[in-house]
Design a protein around this motif. Structure first.
Motif, PDB file in Angstrom:
ATOM      1  N   PRO B  37      39.551  41.277  46.388  1.00 50.75           N
ATOM      2  CA  PRO B  37      38.512  40.319  46.009  1.00 50.75           C
ATOM      3  C   PRO B  37      39.109  39.236  45.115  1.00 50.75           C
ATOM      4  CG  PRO B  37      37.699  42.564  45.741  1.00 50.75           C
ATOM      5  CD  PRO B  37      39.173  42.668  46.054  1.00 50.75           C
ATOM      6  N   CYS B  38      38.626  38.015  45.283  1.00 51.17           N
ATOM      7  CA  CYS B  38      39.199  36.897  44.523  1.00 51.17           C
ATOM      8  C   CYS B  38      38.100  36.044  43.889  1.00 51.17           C
ATOM      9  CB  CYS B  38      40.066  36.030  45.433  1.00 51.17           C
ATOM     10  SG  CYS B  38      40.635  34.512  44.626  1.00 51.17           S
ATOM     11  N   LEU B  39      38.217  35.871  42.578  1.00 56.79           N
ATOM     12  CA  LEU B  39      37.314  34.984  41.845  1.00 56.79           C
ATOM     13  C   LEU B  39      38.079  33.722  41.456  1.00 56.79           C
ATOM     14  CD1 LEU B  39      34.578  34.492  40.292  1.00 56.79           C
ATOM     15  CD2 LEU B  39      35.751  35.426  38.285  1.00 56.79           C
ATOM     16  N   ILE B  66      40.541  42.523  40.736  1.00 58.84           N
ATOM     17  CA  ILE B  66      40.077  41.268  41.328  1.00 58.84           C
ATOM     18  C   ILE B  66      41.152  40.226  41.060  1.00 58.84           C
ATOM     19  CG2 ILE B  66      38.372  39.405  41.160  1.00 58.84           C
ATOM     20  CD1 ILE B  66      36.307  41.508  40.273  1.00 58.84           C
ATOM     21  N   ARG B  67      41.596  39.578  42.112  1.00 64.88           N
ATOM     22  CA  ARG B  67      42.551  38.511  41.955  1.00 64.88           C
ATOM     23  C   ARG B  67      41.813  37.320  41.347  1.00 64.88           C
ATOM     24  NH1 ARG B  67      45.169  34.472  45.179  1.00 64.88           N
ATOM     25  NH2 ARG B  67      43.562  34.587  46.774  1.00 64.88           N
ATOM     26  N   SER B  68      42.452  36.607  40.416  1.00 62.61           N
ATOM     27  CA  SER B  68      41.786  35.411  39.920  1.00 62.61           C
ATOM     28  C   SER B  68      42.651  34.210  40.204  1.00 62.61           C
ATOM     29  CB  SER B  68      41.434  35.539  38.437  1.00 62.61           C
ATOM     30  OG  SER B  68      42.525  35.233  37.626  1.00 62.61           O
ATOM     31  N   HIS B  96      36.306  34.473  47.108  1.00 59.58           N
ATOM     32  CA  HIS B  96      35.021  35.150  47.375  1.00 59.58           C
ATOM     33  C   HIS B  96      33.939  34.825  46.363  1.00 59.58           C
ATOM     34  CE1 HIS B  96      38.300  37.832  48.994  1.00 59.58           C
ATOM     35  NE2 HIS B  96      37.704  37.343  50.064  1.00 59.58           N
ATOM     36  N   GLY B  97      34.364  34.418  45.181  1.00 65.52           N
ATOM     37  CA  GLY B  97      33.392  34.038  44.157  1.00 65.52           C
ATOM     38  C   GLY B  97      33.930  32.859  43.372  1.00 65.52           C
TER      39      GLY B  97
END
Lengths: 288, 288
Positions: B37-39, B66-68, B96-97
């Motif tokens: 998941p990536c923010l 979560i990858r940022s 994703h966000g």
């Protein structure tokens, strides 16, 4: 028998003035662009009440110089068909406003249908965008009945800032947006509804009371704070509001009659917003 | 000196559990898709507090799996540049966000920037779509602090239906959505704010009180209904809430501390919603 002491908020008269101004503006737009403002009405099925409402709205449009384009879909129409129909109207430059008559029937995703209305054509104020615009105080179209309520309160000089407004009802196109608009005008706002524990206690504290719940004569004069401003947005069979008029009028300072109060303002705001949408889309800025 | 009788609502502990569950879910998504998941975090300028907030959020992301992806724009960035940047992230399938750190500076149209976030990536719950979804009780992302407040109330078994919730504050991402979420849970909801005429009278009637106004120690124990549930979402310099903790804790039945109450839940909800967004976009349905 209680004597009425409240002054009436005359929605019929205010609607007449609002509609007259909309007609002038429609004429100006038509004269300057050669194109009349156009409202598309969409009806699914043949529910008699809905058929009557749509016909009434279309008649009013014509009286005002708004062209109306009617799309009737069969009761069997699917959500996809309705969304496609509305999407095509959203994309059609000849259409300036879109009204989807609701309810649309239980087999249809009403929200999906509403969301197919382009925000700039949402003259009935039913989209999520319009709801949020009301909530945030941003430019946009208001839901017509809440907008009409605010117009009435303004026309009768009702001060809202700092006063306690109680909204009975929390529907997406009536109670909730009415509360947001009142909050945007600096009222302290309480939302009551069917699950509210002690409704009379809340009613007794309202400086401004908006009944928007659809329960005939739920609210009696004895519930009111003396001198309250009472807006009855209820619509119940037999032209009966949510407020017991006679007893409420004996205690309120201002009150809307049913009929002749909020009802006429709803269509007036619809027409006004349609003309406004057309003016924007056709590049005719409003004159001061 | 008043004795604290209220039970604490421990946001730190609940956030820990929420974040742990989000980490499990992030690991599952990564394992099943090969993609973490990536923010995306977007920051305009170099305001020290904003820099710190973003760094804190990114660190938490990494702890959770979560990858940022950080995008820093100069203070001089225009609305158009910011909208383009966010639009590109909205269109990027690897993101994703999206979190836009606000405030963004007075020369930028913050609303336009927020609206460039695709609704399915609005894990911070700031778009008009998300606001309306909260208002209508539709699926969507909640504003993180309001969402965290509801989580806390639920975790401590606070009954909301039919109870009177008073929200002090009406900001677009805190007070207003909190009231809408409480209304969606069948509370009777009153919004108070700076223009409210008699705030103490309203506070005294609250079964559930949410302070979300940003005025240090505005609310004192003497204002409370005995046994009230008190949620302090205020953030003021020096880690001071909107509620005077000591006097309020002597009268409330449940209360959030500051710090360690609402604050930790905000980031927990952000992480949870980011993982949820990733799961949906990557086609990994949540397991029961």
């Amino acid at each position: 028998m209680p004597q009425p002491t409240a002054r009436l908020m005359d929605g019929t008269a205010l609607a007449r003035r609002t509609i007259s101004a909309a007609a002038d503006r429609a004429a100006e737009i038509t004269r300057r662009t050669g194109t009349a403002p156009c409202l598309a009405t969409v009806l699914v099925g043949e529910d008699p009440a809905s058929v009557t409402y749509v016909r009434m709205k279309r008649n009013r449009c014509e009286q005002v110089g708004i062209r109306s384009l009617h799309v009737a879909l069969p009761t069997t129409a699917s959500t996809a068909e309705l969304v496609d129909t509305i999407g095509a109207l959203s994309a059609d430059p000849a259409v300036h406003g879109i009204l989807l008559q609701h309810p649309v029937g239980p087999h249809i995703d009403e929200r999906a249908a509403f969301e197919a209305i382009a925000p700039e054509k949402d003259v009935d104020g039913v989209t999520m965008h319009s709801f949020a615009a009301m909530g945030f105080g941003l430019p946009g179209f208001v839901s017509c009945t809440p907008g009409g309520i605010l117009r009435l309160l303004d026309a009768y000089g009702v001060e809202l800032a700092g006063r306690h407004a109680v909204v009975v009802g929390r529907s997406p196109i009536l109670g909730k947006p009415t509360g947001l608009l009142l909050l945007g005008r600096d009222a302290t706002v309480t939302y009551c509804h069917s699950r509210t524990a002690d409704l009379p206690a809340h009613l007794a504290r309202a400086d401004v009371l908006v009944a928007a719940v659809g329960r005939p004569r739920l609210i009696l004069g004895e519930h009111l704070k003396p001198g309250a401003v009472v807006v009855d947005a209820g619509y119940n069979p037999g032209n009966v509001g949510d407020v017991d008029f006679d007893s409420a009028a004996a205690r309120a300072s201002l009150i809307t009659p049913v009929p002749g109060g909020v009802g006429p303002m709803t269509i007036a705001v619809l027409l006004e917003q349609t003309v406004h949408a057309a003016g924007r889309q056709l590049g005719v800025p409003a004159t001061a």
